[in-house]
Design a protein around this motif. Structure first.
Motif: not given
Length: 229
Positions: A154-156, A162, A198, A200
Motif C-alpha cells: 500500500r503506497y502513498l 494511496t 512511503r 504504508e
C-alpha cells in the motif's frame, strides 16, 4: 594503513580473487605501496601459514591455494567501530537489522582488550537518524527480495494518493539519502520506483516473480555501484 591491517586486507583480496590471482603490481597499486613491500607482505603471509601460491612470468601473479581457508582474522578496534558506525548510520538500509546482528556476533568474539578499546572509541562516534519505516514493512520487502516473490504494497505517492500495487522486486536503490524498492509494477506493467518510507504496508505473496532483471533499469549513474564490489 598499518602493516597488520594491510596484511589482513591483502589476504582477503587474494581470497576474493580466486583462481585468477593478482599481480604484484596490481596489489601494490591497490594498497599504495611499492612492489617490493607487497612481496615482503606476501612472504610474511606465507610464513604465517596462509597458503599463498605464485606464478611467474606474463599473466602470473599471486593467489591462495584452491580449497584453502584463512586463519581467523581479528579486527582492530578501528575496524570494529567502522562496522558499528556503518550499520548505526543506516538503520533504514535493506537488511539493516541482520547487519547489526552480524556485527554484534563479531564483537562478541573479539578478545577482551580489543573489545574494550573498540567500546571506548565507539563512544566518540555519534549518530542521529530519523525514525525508519516500520520493521514489518522492511521485513516483508527484504523477504520478497530474497525469495523473489511478488510483494503487495500500500503506497502513498508524493501527491498524497494511496494505491495498492503488486510488485516484483528487482533491486533496492539509495538515491539522495532515500531508499527505494525498484521493481516491476503489475498494475502499470512497467518498472517503477517506490520510496520505502512511503510504503504504508507490505505483504509477501506466494506468487513467484517472472524473471524481470536489473538490466531492464538501464545503465546506472557513474556514481552508483553494488554494495559488494
Amino acid at each position: 594503513m598499518k602493516r597488520t591491517e594491510r596484511l589482513h586486507a591483502l589476504s582477503e583480496l587474494l581470497r576474493r580473487s580466486g583462481r585468477r590471482g593478482c599481480s604484484a603490481e596490481r596489489l601494490a597499486s591497490e594498497f599504495g605501496v611499492s612492489v617490493r613491500t607487497i612481496k615482503r607482505d606476501l612472504a610474511a603471509l606465507d610464513d604465517s601459514g596462509v597458503p599463498v601460491w605464485s606464478k611467474p612470468g606474463p599473466g602470473g601473479g599471486y593467489g591462495l591455494a584452491p580449497g584453502s581457508t584463512l586463519p581467523p582474522i581479528t579486527l582492530t578496534p578501528a575496524q570494529a567501530v567502522a562496522l558499528l558506525a556503518a550499520v548505526s548510520a543506516a538503520p533504514d538500509a535493506p537488511y539493516a537489522d541482520l547487519a547489526t546482528a552480524g556485527v554484534r556476533k563479531i564483537l562478541d568474539v573479539l578478545d577482551p582488550r580489543t573489545r574494550a578499546r573498540a567500546e571506548e572509541l565507539a563512544g566518540r562516534v555519534w549518530v542521529n537518524n530519523p525514525t525508519p519505516s516500520t520493521r514489518a514493512v522492511r521485513s516483508a520487502l527484504e523477504q520478497a527480495m530474497t525469495d523473489q516473490r511478488v510483494v503487495r504494497i500500500r503506497y502513498l505517492s508524493g501527491a498524497g494518493e494511496t494505491s495498492t500495487r503488486d510488485v516484483e522486486p528487482v533491486t533496492f536503490a539509495q538515491v539522495h539519502g532515500n531508499w527505494h524498492l525498484v521493481g516491476w509494477c503489475r498494475l502499470r506493467e512497467a518498472m517503477r520506483w517506490f520510496r520505502v518510507a512511503r510504503i504504508e504496508a507490505a505483504h509477501v505473496t506466494a506468487t513467484p516473480c517472472t524473471g524481470h532483471g536489473i538490466e531492464e533499469l538501464g545503465a546506472p549513474p557513474p556514481t552508483a555501484r553494488p554494495v559488494f564490489s
